[in-house]
Design a protein around this motif. Structure first.
Motif, PDB file in Angstrom:
ATOM      1  N   UNK C 136       0.815  -1.211   0.000  1.00 19.70           N
ATOM      2  CA  UNK C 136       0.000   0.000   0.000  1.00 19.70           C
ATOM      3  C   UNK C 136       0.852   1.265   0.000  1.00 19.70           C
ATOM      4  N   UNK C 137       1.991   1.216   0.637  1.00 16.14           N
ATOM      5  CA  UNK C 137       2.805   2.425   0.762  1.00 16.14           C
ATOM      6  C   UNK C 137       3.993   2.413  -0.201  1.00 16.14           C
ATOM      7  N   UNK C 138       4.142   1.327  -0.947  1.00 19.61           N
ATOM      8  CA  UNK C 138       5.240   1.209  -1.898  1.00 19.61           C
ATOM      9  C   UNK C 138       6.585   1.502  -1.227  1.00 19.61           C
ATOM     10  N   UNK C 139       6.698   1.012   0.000  1.00 21.80           N
ATOM     11  CA  UNK C 139       7.861   1.403   0.784  1.00 21.80           C
ATOM     12  C   UNK C 139       9.008   0.420   0.756  1.00 21.80           C
ATOM     13  N   UNK C 140       8.750  -0.826   1.091  1.00 27.37           N
ATOM     14  CA  UNK C 140       9.808  -1.848   1.178  1.00 27.37           C
ATOM     15  C   UNK C 140      10.893  -1.458   2.172  1.00 27.37           C
ATOM     16  N   UNK C 161      15.656   2.819   7.732  1.00 27.43           N
ATOM     17  CA  UNK C 161      15.850   2.494   6.328  1.00 27.43           C
ATOM     18  C   UNK C 161      15.730   3.742   5.472  1.00 27.43           C
ATOM     19  N   UNK C 162      16.536   3.771   4.418  1.00 28.85           N
ATOM     20  CA  UNK C 162      16.446   4.897   3.484  1.00 28.85           C
ATOM     21  C   UNK C 162      15.093   4.924   2.790  1.00 28.85           C
ATOM     22  N   UNK C 163      14.463   3.730   2.745  1.00 26.36           N
ATOM     23  CA  UNK C 163      13.181   3.633   2.057  1.00 26.36           C
ATOM     24  C   UNK C 163      12.034   4.183   2.914  1.00 26.36           C
ATOM     25  N   UNK C 164      12.251   4.274   4.209  1.00 27.25           N
ATOM     26  CA  UNK C 164      11.154   4.617   5.116  1.00 27.25           C
ATOM     27  C   UNK C 164      10.836   6.104   5.046  1.00 27.25           C
ATOM     28  N   UNK C 165       9.535   6.418   4.863  1.00 24.10           N
ATOM     29  CA  UNK C 165       9.118   7.828   4.797  1.00 24.10           C
ATOM     30  C   UNK C 165       8.394   8.231   6.079  1.00 24.10           C
ATOM     31  N   UNK C 166       8.471   7.363   7.077  1.00 27.23           N
ATOM     32  CA  UNK C 166       7.797   7.608   8.353  1.00 27.23           C
ATOM     33  C   UNK C 166       6.299   7.814   8.168  1.00 27.23           C
ATOM     34  N   UNK C 167       5.708   7.049   7.279  1.00 27.73           N
ATOM     35  CA  UNK C 167       4.288   7.246   6.984  1.00 27.73           C
ATOM     36  C   UNK C 167       3.402   6.723   8.107  1.00 27.73           C
ATOM     37  N   UNK C 168       3.932   5.783   8.875  1.00 29.90           N
ATOM     38  CA  UNK C 168       3.157   5.266   9.995  1.00 29.90           C
ATOM     39  C   UNK C 168       2.168   4.178   9.626  1.00 29.90           C
ATOM     40  N   UNK C 169       2.201   3.756   8.385  1.00 32.06           N
ATOM     41  CA  UNK C 169       1.265   2.713   7.933  1.00 32.06           C
ATOM     42  C   UNK C 169       1.415   1.425   8.722  1.00 32.06           C
ATOM     43  N   UNK C 170       2.648   1.097   9.057  1.00 31.32           N
ATOM     44  CA  UNK C 170       2.902  -0.141   9.785  1.00 31.32           C
ATOM     45  C   UNK C 170       2.285  -0.107  11.176  1.00 31.32           C
ATOM     46  N   UNK C 171       2.383   1.075  11.806  1.00 30.99           N
ATOM     47  CA  UNK C 171       1.833   1.184  13.158  1.00 30.99           C
ATOM     48  C   UNK C 171       0.310   1.203  13.113  1.00 30.99           C
ATOM     49  N   UNK C 172      -0.216   1.829  12.076  1.00 30.63           N
ATOM     50  CA  UNK C 172      -1.661   1.918  11.932  1.00 30.63           C
ATOM     51  C   UNK C 172      -2.295   0.526  11.876  1.00 30.63           C
ATOM     52  N   UNK C 173      -1.618  -0.373  11.177  1.00 32.76           N
ATOM     53  CA  UNK C 173      -2.247  -1.672  10.916  1.00 32.76           C
ATOM     54  C   UNK C 173      -1.886  -2.727  11.970  1.00 32.76           C
TER      55      UNK C 173
END
Lengths: 635, 157, 227
Positions: C136-140, C161-173
């Motif tokens: 969903x976040x195209x993060x990897x 990770x350089x890929x992480x945008x701190x979107x918080x999607x992981x914590x949300x789910x």
């Protein structure tokens, strides 16, 4: 090595086979020394024996009269390094380079048999002069392994000399793909990797499945600790496996294949790579094989060390360069396998049986074995057994025949306790089941499985709770970790069993263990998890008293579990030789020469070095009296 | 860690080229990298991620899943104790403990001077000659607790 | 259209549906945890187990990954299924005792004891965050590492990770990050306080629909049946 010429058509290959067969006939007039030199043999110094042999022959001027053939493993690992001198088939075992000179002088020059190098039966103490007289070989039926003796695994020509590739020619020129599949179906061959799925049905499903291209895979990821028949076949007769795959490719219409080999088997990897290379040079792999429309490419994929990759879908993931996590079946690999195309995966031993079935026909094969399990099976007979080695027996033989008649019984006159079959997915069978016949169904009914054929013999000095702990420890590490049932299930089972072996078991543990074992079996997705409970359930079923002794009496009957034992010296048996004292790394043994020794418990780390050093059985593992017994009444 | 090697980009490039920049050959590529450095250096994996255009985490997942790979450098000598079932019933755990004691190491670790690594393997497939220990590629058959110092001594010169 | 049998009734599924999707379509409740619409089914939590087949060949499979097949016979609520689910909950509870989602599941299934040593890792490796990040976040940025009992979810080398945008999607789910219910016995590992409350259902519930997953335990429907 001679350069390999490309065979342009079937006729050329036929001619080459005939030529090689004829020269093999010529060879029979000569003396041939066959040296077994698989991984075991090399570890025991077979390469040095070969060097010494060459030197001795040169010095005696026999270089041209006597031929040396270096082959893969013959299965009789206990006797490594061994040689067989043809045409008489004199069998000499456990040789060192120094022995070779005597043999060359006495046997080859003077024509006498050197008694001291002959095999001696561990039960009857009788010496066997010839290979075929050795009891280890007598009850075996070595249709797959037998040819290891006759071929140098690094030479295609030697494989042709024993009629190799005749089955392939037959399949290519005289059989339709459907006929090949029909023959395999009729033969009753079932997968030798463990589950025993009928091979013919798998082939048919792959052939009929829509989607191109189709792939075939040889599963050589022999991860079961204690099983090594695939290694032996790949090392000793790689061409047989490759020929089987070629026939499979013809039957299923596959254009490409993979041979998945464990990287822990360096010699097997080397021999298979060499064989592949030679087949490409000979025009037996690649575009337009033997000038026909049949093309087939084969690649080698080296495993990277994961037991779970023996599971079909995990193996496919691994070839695709991903983590070896099994996935839900269906869709089965025959429908959607490698790169989502129809794929047929067979075990090394299964593929090795194919050329034989094609050559000799389905009836010949189905004539061997029981009503549901046909042919032979190779078992690796290891552990506490006299004749360790690979044994190939017809299905339907009893455990007793394998362990006593072929295996020569238990060393040092100890009592048999259990035999573990099927590796970490299998179970431990007790002495009461020794007369059990061996086929897929009866082993499953007894709570074990056929598996890939590991057969580990255990004697009275083996603790069954410790064995269960060993397998659980293996499984909790080798599980891919996806399903909670398998990841946590095996880990929690290990935790409970570990506590039991450390004297921390409590009433109710066994019931919880059983409940958890059943849940792990029921809830897991792949074969690893579904069978992970077998080592626990089978030991609980047949050796519950041992678990109970650990829990209620804080006692390890076999004297294995370190936390529950202490080493003690039996004064009557101690001769005061000081061997144990010298062996002890912590200086925990006191005593002077010719006086009874004593172990100081506060210094003893229970490493077992003294037990190993004592030649008078004067050291014994006793119940540690310092541990309190659980007061609760047995349920 | 005193064992430190700089990562040669050309070597890496050459390995990846040999496999045709094929993402599906990731395991084979990692095996080749491991053969060069005897472990998988972090820098090499980061570069590999860019060369193959696969997310770094996917490479890490594979590299930590399979037992053949190591993310930490190995010692100059590697002792591998076989923990197969046949070796186990013949006393492999005691031999492992003796190695741990002699080298003052736990399994899977490397000594601080980078001399020794102690590894275990599930099965080497030569059960007849168990318990088996492999040191730097040499097989030692029928090992016993008392043979451990002798085996180590051979490589300690 | 695929025709199957579920809990004795004939159901129809579309090509490509899973057993879980079919059950949901017909209103049959199957508990899930690692399943989320919009993410690829994974089959890690084993809660959505159902029994397929009949007789000695009947076995349990995860319904979120098992495809609907012609003629398949499915049971969603047999004793065997519930027993296995209970053990899965007990195992999850032992590694993440503070998760509200798991606590609720325990209450719902009547899991009243936990016989394993608490590890309190707060992660049950359901992989929702990994899939959320990638799909969903195209993060990897995060993924599974190691295997077996040492498996974990982390970033490469356990640093940001350089890929992480701190979107918080992981914590949300994440089902394990949420605080558990602060009910009457919040301090004990297994609270189960809600089990002692009066049943909310007063209508007749048969085996198919009973939200208690253990028809008859609360007594409500038994009374209804008698009258």
């Amino acid at each position: 090595m001679k350069k390999i010429k490309k065979f342009k058509n079937v006729e050329e290959l036929k001619k080459a086979i005939e030529q090689q067969e004829a020269s093999r006939q010529q060879e029979k007039k000569k003396k041939v020394i066959v040296v077994s030199s698989g991984t075991c043999g090399q570890a025991r110094g077979s390469l040095k024996v070969i060097e010494a042999l060459k030197k001795a022959l040169r010095e005696e001027g026999l270089k041209d009269q006597v031929m040396i053939r270096i082959t893969g493993c013959h299965g009789f690992c206990e006797a490594e390094p061994n040689i067989i001198i043809y045409p008489d088939r004199i069998f000499y075992q456990k040789l060192t380079p120094a022995d070779v000179r005597t043999i060359v002088k006495e046997t080859l020059v003077e024509g006498r048999v050197v008694e001291k190098f002959l095999h001696r039966d561990p039960l009857t103490r009788e010496r066997a002069w010839y290979e075929n007289e050795i009891p280890f070989y007598q009850k075996q039926k070595r249709i797959v392994l037998g040819d290891n003796v006759f071929v140098n695994p690094t030479s295609l020509m030697e494989y042709l000399a024993i009629g190799g590739f005749r089955p392939f020619i037959k399949a290519l020129t005289r059989m339709k793909p459907e006929e090949i599949i029909q023959t395999v179906k009729q033969s009753g061959l079932r997968g030798r990797g463990g589950a025993g799925f009928p091979t013919g049905l798998k082939w048919e499903a792959t052939r009929r499945s829509p989607g191109e291209p189709k792939y075939i895979i040889c599963n050589g990821d022999e991860g079961d600790p204690g099983a090594y028949m695939d290694r032996s076949v790949l090392e000793g007769n790689p061409y047989r496996v490759l020929e089987g795959m070629l026939i499979g490719a013809l039957a299923m219409g596959a254009r490409e294949g993979y041979l998945y080999v464990r990287d822990e088997y360096p010699l097997a990897v080397r021999h298979v790579t060499l064989a592949l290379d030679q087949l490409y040079k000979a025009g037996l792999l690649g575009e337009k094989i033997l000038g026909t429309d049949f093309s087939f490419d084969l690649h080698i994929a080296k495993g990277a060390g994961a037991f779970v990759c023996g599971e079909e879908t995990a193996l496919i993931a691994s070839i695709e360069g991903r983590v070896g996590e099994p996935r839900q079946r269906p869709p089965f690999p025959a429908q959607k396998g490698l790169w989502k195309k129809p794929t047929c995966i067979n075990n090394v031993e299964t593929w090795a049986n194919i050329p034989l079935i094609i050559l000799n026909g389905a009836d010949w094969f189905s004539g061997i074995g029981t009503s549901s399990s046909k042919g032979t099976k190779i078992f690796s007979l290891v552990g506490k057994i006299n004749n360790t080695g690979l044994v190939e027996v017809p299905m339907g033989i009893t455990l007793r025949e394998i362990i006593y008649d072929i295996g020569g019984g238990i060393p040092e006159g100890k009592a048999f306790k259990a035999v573990q079959t099927g590796g970490p997915s299998g179970g431990c069978l007790p002495a009461s089941l020794l007369d059990q016949i061996i086929d897929y169904e009866s082993l499953t009914a007894a709570g074990s499985i056929m598996g890939s054929g590991g057969m580990i013999v255990m004697d009275e000095k083996t603790c069954m709770v410790d064995v269960a702990k060993y397998f659980l420890n293996f499984l909790r590490d080798e599980s891919c970790g996806k399903c909670i049932s398998c990841r946590e299930g095996t880990h929690r089972m290990w935790e409970i069993v570990r506590d039991i072996t450390e004297g921390l078991g409590k009433p109710g543990d066994l019931e919880l263990l059983e409940e958890l074992a059943l849940a792990t079996r029921e809830a897991s997705m792949c074969g690893l998890g579904q069978t992970a409970a077998n080592p626990v359930l089978s030991t609980l079923r047949y050796f519950r008293d041992e678990y109970e002794a650990h829990i209620y009496e804080r006692r390890c009957p076999a004297g294995v579990c370190k936390s529950l034992i202490r080493y003690a010296i039996i004064p009557e048996k101690c001769t005061g030789c000081e061997a144990c004292k010298r062996a002890c790394p912590t200086g925990a043994i006191q005593g002077t020469r010719k006086d009874v020794h004593l172990i100081l418990y506060d210094k003893c780390i229970k490493c077992g070095a003294c037990l190993e050093a004592c030649r008078f059985e004067a050291i014994e593992a006793q119940r540690d009296e310092a541990i309190t017994i659980v007061k609760e009444v047995k349920p | 860690m005193s064992v430190h090697q700089t990562i040669n980009l050309d070597t890496l490039q050459e390995i990846v080229e040999r496999h045709g920049y094929n993402k599906n050959k990731l395991i084979a590529i990692l095996q080749d990298i491991q053969a060069v450095y005897h472990y998988l250096p972090a820098e090499a994996l980061k570069t590999l991620s860019k060369l193959l255009k696969i997310p770094l985490i996917d490479i890490i997942s594979v590299a930590t899943f399979y037992r053949a790979f190591s993310l930490t450098p190995k010692g100059r000598h590697v002792a591998t104790v076989c923990m197969g079932t046949a070796c186990h019933v013949r006393g492999a755990p005691k031999i492992l403990e003796e190695f741990e004691r002699q080298l003052n190491l736990r399994r899977g670790e490397t000594t601080e001077d980078g001399e020794w690594s102690l590894e275990t393997v599930a099965c080497l497939g030569c059960c007849a000659i168990g318990p088996v220990v492999v040191v730097d590629g040499d097989y030692h058959a029928h090992t016993s607790i008392r043979k451990v110092p002798t085996i180590l001594g051979k490589y300690r010169k | 259209m695929i025709t199957m049998k579920m809990n004795g009734m004939e159901v129809k599924a579309e090509e490509g549906w899973t057993v879980l999707e079919t059950a949901k379509f017909y209103g049959l409740e199957i508990p899930t945890l690692c399943h989320h619409e919009g993410l690829t089914p994974y089959g890690a939590c084993r809660l959505c187990l159902v029994e397929i087949g009949e007789g000695p060949k009947a076995r349990l499979v995860s319904s979120c990954t098992y495809p609907a097949e012609e003629g398949l016979v499915v049971h969603t609520d047999t004793r065997r299924v519930v027993q296995a689910r209970r053990m899965m909950i007990e195992l999850m509870l032992s590694v993440a005792p503070n998760s509200r989602v798991i606590q609720d599941l325990a209450s719902k299934f009547g899991v009243t004891r936990m016989r394993f040593k608490i590890r309190n890792e707060e992660c049950i490796l359901c992989g929702l965050c990994v899939r959320m990040c990638a799909e969903q976040m195209d993060g990897k940025a995060i993924g599974f590492q190691n295997r077996g009992y040492q498996r974990k979810i982390s970033t490469p080398f356990d640093i940001r990770s350089e890929e992480c945008r701190l979107c918080g999607g992981c914590m949300y789910i994440c089902p394990a990050c949420q605080l558990r219910c602060q009910g009457p016995q919040a301090e004990t590992a297994i609270c189960n306080a809600c089990l002692t409350m009066d049943p909310t259902c007063l209508d007749f519930y048969d085996e198919l629909q009973c939200w208690m997953y253990d028809a008859g335990r609360c007594g409500t429907c038994v009374r209804e049946k008698k009258s």
